[in-house]
Design an enzyme around this catalytic site. Structure first.
Site, PDB file in Angstrom:
ATOM      1  N   GLU A  57       0.810  -0.975   0.128  1.00  0.00           N
ATOM      2  CA  GLU A  57       0.193  -0.014   0.057  1.00  0.00           C
ATOM      3  C   GLU A  57       0.903   1.172   0.007  1.00  0.00           C
ATOM      4  O   GLU A  57       0.558   2.286  -0.783  1.00  0.00           O
ATOM      5  CB  GLU A  57      -0.875  -0.060   1.233  1.00  0.00           C
ATOM      6  N   ASP A  61       0.583   3.694  -3.149  1.00  0.00           N
ATOM      7  CA  ASP A  61       0.299   5.163  -2.913  1.00  0.00           C
ATOM      8  C   ASP A  61       1.323   6.188  -3.710  1.00  0.00           C
ATOM      9  O   ASP A  61       0.774   7.101  -4.337  1.00  0.00           O
ATOM     10  CB  ASP A  61       0.295   5.325  -1.443  1.00  0.00           C
ATOM     11  N   ASP A 130      -7.203   1.159   0.572  1.00  0.00           N
ATOM     12  CA  ASP A 130      -5.730   0.436   0.791  1.00  0.00           C
ATOM     13  C   ASP A 130      -5.559  -0.509  -0.130  1.00  0.00           C
ATOM     14  O   ASP A 130      -4.335  -0.623  -0.753  1.00  0.00           O
ATOM     15  CB  ASP A 130      -5.570   0.043   2.429  1.00  0.00           C
ATOM     16  N   GLU A 133      -4.565   0.476  -3.595  1.00  0.00           N
ATOM     17  CA  GLU A 133      -3.258   1.127  -3.590  1.00  0.00           C
ATOM     18  C   GLU A 133      -2.170  -0.095  -3.531  1.00  0.00           C
ATOM     19  O   GLU A 133      -1.115   0.043  -4.257  1.00  0.00           O
ATOM     20  CB  GLU A 133      -2.809   2.033  -2.479  1.00  0.00           C
TER      21      GLU A 133
END
Length: 238
Positions: A57, A61, A130, A133
């Site tokens: 994650e 991101d 989450d 990502e």
């Protein structure tokens, strides 16, 4: 040792399900070289299994932010930095990622502990955002930037097409409204948070001294601030 007691203490870890990568394939449009990365991307910490999706994650991101920034830079050559930043923040927000997850029906594929699943974790905005990502992070590691970018372009295309026609962000609109009345910048105050760790709710108050205040609750601090700004505008400018 009471084995029944030990089993009960680990029910969240034991009652999960294997990942159906065949169901994931049309979502990511990618044939994994390392399937374990995608199992990890769909594994929530409540299972007690390691590794879970958190590291992926983190990576995803950053990849998402870079790709969206590049797309915005090319798509809006006359946009100012502030406008592009507002577009970027909206497109990469947890809420936007969760919307992508819901559109792809990702929830049933996520590996959750029993308690988290019983608490509605498969529909949680935080978890869904989450996982999207984390999948981007897995795609980047497994197939390189081209694979990650292809996923992002495919799933964010309509949002990027629509964003230039979207109304101003409530926080920006409220700040401009205050400035037009020679008032200070709106002040946002966190009042508290509630709910289980995987589905927290944040309550925020926004105040413009001498003009008023409003409160709202959201699934992230950013969302709560946005909703509070929108509520202020509804209460004090109409």
């Amino acid at each position: 040792m009471d084995h029944r007691s030990a089993l009960g203490s680990h029910r969240g870890r034991l009652l999960t399900h294997p990942v159906d990568l065949s169901a994931l394939a049309p979502i990511i449009d990618h044939e994994p070289s390392n399937p374990a990365l995608f199992v990890q991307a769909l594994t929530h910490g409540s299972t007690g299994q390691t590794p879970d999706y958190q590291r992926l994650e983190f990576l995803g991101d950053r990849v998402l932010g870079m790709v969206i920034a590049d797309l915005l830079y090319s798509r809006f050559p006359k946009a100012a930095e502030g406008q592009m930043s507002a577009f970027l923040n909206r497109l990469v927000s947890r809420e936007s990622c969760a919307e992508i997850a819901r559109a792809c029906t990702l929830g049933p594929l996520i590996r959750l502990g029993k308690q988290a699943r019983d608490d509605g974790g498969a529909g949680s905005t935080n978890i869904l955002g989450d996982v999207v990502e984390a999948l981007i992070g897995a795609l980047y590691l497994d197939g390189g930037m081209d694979s990650a970018r292809s996923f992002i372009e495919r799933h964010w295309a309509e949002r990027i097409d629509a964003i230039s026609d979207a109304p101003r962000h409530p926080k920006s609109e409220l700040q401009e409204w205050a400035a037009a009345r020679n008032r200070k910048t709106p002040v946002y105050t966190m009042l508290g948070k509630s709910g289980p760790d995987h589905d927290l709710r944040f309550t925020v108050r926004v105040e413009i001294k001498g003009l008023g205040m409003a409160e709202a609750t959201g699934t992230s601090k950013q969302e709560a601030e946005t909703l509070a700004a929108r509520q202020f505008l509804a209460e004090h400018t109409t």
